[in-house]
Scaffold this motif. Structure first.
Motif, PDB file in Angstrom:
ATOM      1  N   PHE A 172       5.451   1.669  42.438  1.00 43.53           N
ATOM      2  CA  PHE A 172       5.930   2.940  41.920  1.00 43.53           C
ATOM      3  C   PHE A 172       5.675   4.055  42.941  1.00 43.53           C
ATOM      4  N   SER A 173       4.411   4.130  43.432  1.00 41.29           N
ATOM      5  CA  SER A 173       4.099   5.223  44.369  1.00 41.29           C
ATOM      6  C   SER A 173       4.849   5.048  45.688  1.00 41.29           C
ATOM      7  N   ALA A 174       5.255   3.817  46.001  1.00 40.48           N
ATOM      8  CA  ALA A 174       5.994   3.596  47.250  1.00 40.48           C
ATOM      9  C   ALA A 174       7.495   3.853  47.054  1.00 40.48           C
ATOM     10  N   GLY A 175       7.873   4.235  45.858  1.00 38.01           N
ATOM     11  CA  GLY A 175       9.293   4.512  45.602  1.00 38.01           C
ATOM     12  C   GLY A 175      10.135   3.246  45.598  1.00 38.01           C
ATOM     13  N   ALA A 176       9.527   2.126  45.241  1.00 39.69           N
ATOM     14  CA  ALA A 176      10.272   0.861  45.205  1.00 39.69           C
ATOM     15  C   ALA A 176      10.760   0.609  43.782  1.00 39.69           C
ATOM     16  N   ARG A 177      11.806  -0.209  43.682  1.00 35.43           N
ATOM     17  CA  ARG A 177      12.328  -0.547  42.347  1.00 35.43           C
ATOM     18  C   ARG A 177      12.165  -2.043  42.131  1.00 35.43           C
ATOM     19  N   LEU A 178      11.379  -2.373  41.119  1.00 35.92           N
ATOM     20  CA  LEU A 178      11.114  -3.795  40.844  1.00 35.92           C
ATOM     21  C   LEU A 178      12.342  -4.448  40.229  1.00 35.92           C
ATOM     22  N   ARG A 179      12.751  -5.579  40.766  1.00 45.26           N
ATOM     23  CA  ARG A 179      13.863  -6.320  40.142  1.00 45.26           C
ATOM     24  C   ARG A 179      13.303  -7.322  39.158  1.00 45.26           C
ATOM     25  N   ARG A 180      12.316  -8.093  39.610  1.00 42.18           N
ATOM     26  CA  ARG A 180      11.652  -9.019  38.679  1.00 42.18           C
ATOM     27  C   ARG A 180      10.327  -9.481  39.267  1.00 42.18           C
ATOM     28  N   ALA A 181       9.438  -9.887  38.378  1.00 42.40           N
ATOM     29  CA  ALA A 181       8.132 -10.406  38.803  1.00 42.40           C
ATOM     30  C   ALA A 181       7.697 -11.429  37.767  1.00 42.40           C
ATOM     31  N   VAL A 182       7.231 -12.587  38.248  1.00 43.35           N
ATOM     32  CA  VAL A 182       6.752 -13.611  37.308  1.00 43.35           C
ATOM     33  C   VAL A 182       5.434 -14.183  37.798  1.00 43.35           C
ATOM     34  N   GLU A 183       4.574 -14.532  36.848  1.00 39.32           N
ATOM     35  CA  GLU A 183       3.245 -15.031  37.220  1.00 39.32           C
ATOM     36  C   GLU A 183       3.232 -16.521  37.502  1.00 39.32           C
ATOM     37  N   ASP A 184       4.270 -17.219  36.999  1.00 40.97           N
ATOM     38  CA  ASP A 184       4.321 -18.660  37.272  1.00 40.97           C
ATOM     39  C   ASP A 184       5.774 -19.022  37.584  1.00 40.97           C
ATOM     40  N   LEU A 185       6.108 -18.905  38.845  1.00 40.93           N
ATOM     41  CA  LEU A 185       7.503 -19.062  39.268  1.00 40.93           C
ATOM     42  C   LEU A 185       8.113 -20.377  38.806  1.00 40.93           C
ATOM     43  N   HIS A 186       7.375 -21.461  38.972  1.00 40.75           N
ATOM     44  CA  HIS A 186       7.963 -22.772  38.713  1.00 40.75           C
ATOM     45  C   HIS A 186       8.021 -23.112  37.222  1.00 40.75           C
ATOM     46  N   ALA A 187       7.442 -22.232  36.393  1.00 44.16           N
ATOM     47  CA  ALA A 187       7.603 -22.401  34.947  1.00 44.16           C
ATOM     48  C   ALA A 187       8.536 -21.321  34.401  1.00 44.16           C
ATOM     49  N   SER A 188       9.105 -20.526  35.285  1.00 45.44           N
ATOM     50  CA  SER A 188       9.948 -19.411  34.827  1.00 45.44           C
ATOM     51  C   SER A 188      11.414 -19.847  34.780  1.00 45.44           C
ATOM     52  N   ASP A 189      12.286 -18.911  34.352  1.00 43.96           N
ATOM     53  CA  ASP A 189      13.705 -19.280  34.301  1.00 43.96           C
ATOM     54  C   ASP A 189      14.430 -18.944  35.603  1.00 43.96           C
ATOM     55  N   ILE A 190      13.701 -18.592  36.638  1.00 49.49           N
ATOM     56  CA  ILE A 190      14.344 -18.327  37.938  1.00 49.49           C
ATOM     57  C   ILE A 190      14.772 -19.666  38.538  1.00 49.49           C
ATOM     58  N   ASP A 191      16.070 -19.758  38.831  1.00 47.11           N
ATOM     59  CA  ASP A 191      16.542 -21.038  39.378  1.00 47.11           C
ATOM     60  C   ASP A 191      17.287 -20.874  40.705  1.00 47.11           C
ATOM     61  N   ASP A 192      17.192 -19.690  41.305  1.00 50.54           N
ATOM     62  CA  ASP A 192      17.814 -19.462  42.611  1.00 50.54           C
ATOM     63  C   ASP A 192      17.206 -20.457  43.610  1.00 50.54           C
ATOM     64  N   ASP A 194      17.106 -20.543  46.750  1.00 50.49           N
ATOM     65  CA  ASP A 194      16.368 -19.964  47.886  1.00 50.49           C
ATOM     66  C   ASP A 194      14.941 -19.604  47.473  1.00 50.49           C
ATOM     67  N   ILE A 195      14.771 -19.319  46.188  1.00 50.72           N
ATOM     68  CA  ILE A 195      13.444 -18.897  45.724  1.00 50.72           C
ATOM     69  C   ILE A 195      12.607 -20.101  45.287  1.00 50.72           C
ATOM     70  N   VAL A 196      13.205 -20.979  44.493  1.00 54.35           N
ATOM     71  CA  VAL A 196      12.399 -22.114  43.981  1.00 54.35           C
ATOM     72  C   VAL A 196      12.565 -23.384  44.819  1.00 54.35           C
ATOM     73  N   GLY A 197      13.627 -23.432  45.629  1.00 53.69           N
ATOM     74  CA  GLY A 197      13.914 -24.693  46.337  1.00 53.69           C
ATOM     75  C   GLY A 197      13.371 -24.754  47.747  1.00 53.69           C
ATOM     76  N   ILE A 198      12.716 -23.705  48.205  1.00 52.93           N
ATOM     77  CA  ILE A 198      12.117 -23.722  49.551  1.00 52.93           C
ATOM     78  C   ILE A 198      10.622 -23.455  49.375  1.00 52.93           C
ATOM     79  N   GLU A 199       9.819 -24.307  49.993  1.00 54.87           N
ATOM     80  CA  GLU A 199       8.369 -24.122  49.875  1.00 54.87           C
ATOM     81  C   GLU A 199       7.762 -23.999  51.264  1.00 54.87           C
ATOM     82  N   SER A 200       6.958 -22.959  51.426  1.00 55.53           N
ATOM     83  CA  SER A 200       6.257 -22.795  52.702  1.00 55.53           C
ATOM     84  C   SER A 200       5.066 -23.760  52.721  1.00 55.53           C
ATOM     85  N   HIS A 201       4.428 -23.827  53.868  1.00 55.03           N
ATOM     86  CA  HIS A 201       3.247 -24.683  54.006  1.00 55.03           C
ATOM     87  C   HIS A 201       2.185 -24.328  52.948  1.00 55.03           C
TER      88      HIS A 201
END
Ligand code: SAM
Length: 221
Positions: A172-192, A194-201
Motif C-alpha cells: 500500500f505505502s509503495a503505491g502498488a496494486r495487489l492482484r492476488r495473494a495466496v498462502e498455499d499456491l499448490h492448494a489454491s485455484d491458480i492454474d496458470d 507459468d505460475i504453478v508449472g515452473i519450479e525453481s530450485h
C-alpha cells in the motif's frame, strides 16, 4: 570455496550470455539508454527474474515464449554459470544473465524496459530487522518502478511467512496494486502454468519438505 565452485567463478566470464555491467568492474557493458539491438529487442517484451540463482524460471519461460527476451539477475557467479550453461545446451537465444546487484539495476536498465518481474524465493534475510535487504522492501520496489512498464507486473513466490506478510504490508505505502495473494499456491485455484508449472530450485526443495509456497502478484503503478 570448493574446486567446482571456484572453477565456475572464473569460467563464468567465458560463458556466452552472461553480462557484467560496469559497476561490477568487469567487461563494462552499457545497457542504457538502450540495449544494443544485437543483444535483444526490447520491443518484443523483456521479462526479468531477480535473484535468479540457477535460472530455472528464466530458462523455462524462454523455452515457452521464444519471441520474448528473458534476463536473469544474480550476484552469485557460480549459479549464473549453471544457468548460462543450460541456456547454451538448450540453444536458447532469447536469454541473458546479468551478474549484478539488484540494488544497482536502475543504473543499467532504461525506463519502461520490462513488462514483468519474477522474484522466486527471495532471501528472507531474517537478521535484517529493517527489511531493507529484502527484494520486496519499499527500497527495492522503488528501484523496480524505474524500469518496469506502467502496466508491468511483479510475481513473487516464497516459503517464508514473515517475508510474505512483510511484502503485503509494504504494497500500500509503495503505491502498488495487489492482484492476488495466496498462502498455499499448490492448494489454491491458480492454474496458470507459468505460475504453478515452473519450479525453481528452492521451490522444489521446500515442496519436498512439505512446506507450502506463498504467492503474490501485484502491479507497480
Ligand atoms: C534463496 S536464493 C533463490 C534462488 C532462486 N530464485 C530459486 O528460487 O531457486 C536467493 C538468490 O537471490 C540472490 N540475491 C539476493 N539478494 C541479491 C541482490 N541484492 N542482488 C543480486 N542477487 C541477490 C542470491 O545470490 C540468491 O541466488
Amino acid at each position: 570455496m570448493g574446486r567446482k565452485k571456484s572453477y565456475r567463478y572464473k569460467d563464468v566470464r567465458n560463458r556466452e550470455r552472461v553480462l557484467f555491467p560496469a559497476l561490477c568492474g568487469v567487461d563494462p557493458i552499457c545497457l542504457k539508454p538502450s540495449w544494443p539491438v544485437d543483444l535483444l529487442k526490447p520491443e518484443q517484451g523483456v521479462v526479468l527474474e531477480l535473484g535468479c540463482g540457477k535460472g530455472e524460471y528464466t530458462l523455462a519461460l524462454a523455452e515457452r515464449y521464444p519471441e520474448k527476451n528473458f534476463i536473469g539477475v544474480d550476484l552469485k557467479s557460480d549459479r549464473l554459470w549453471v544457468a548460462a550453461t543450460k541456456a547454451m545446451e538448450k540453444g536458447l537465444e532469447n536469454v541473458w544473465f546479468v551478474r549484478a546487484r539488484i540494488d544497482h539495476l536502475s543504473a543499467y536498465f532504461p525506463k519502461n524496459f520490462a513488462e514483468a518481474i519474477w522474484i522466486p524465493f527471495p532471501d528472507p534475510a531474517p537478521g535484517n530487522h529493517s527489511g531493507r535487504k529484502r527484494l520486496t522492501s519499499p527500497r527495492f520496489l522503488e528501484i523496480y518502478r524505474d524500469f518496469l512498464k506502467p502496466c508491468g507486473i511483479v510475481r513473487c513466490k516464497t516459503d517464508h511467512e514473515g517475508l510474505y506478510s512483510f511484502t503485503l504490508d509494504n504494497l500500500f505505502s509503495a503505491g502498488a496494486r495487489l492482484r492476488r495473494a495466496v498462502e498455499d499456491l499448490h492448494a489454491s485455484d491458480i492454474d496458470d502454468p507459468d505460475i504453478v508449472g515452473i519450479e525453481s530450485h528452492f521451490e522444489k526443495e521446500f515442496r519436498k519438505k512439505g512446506i507450502s509456497v506463498k504467492f503474490m502478484e501485484f502491479y507497480l503503478e
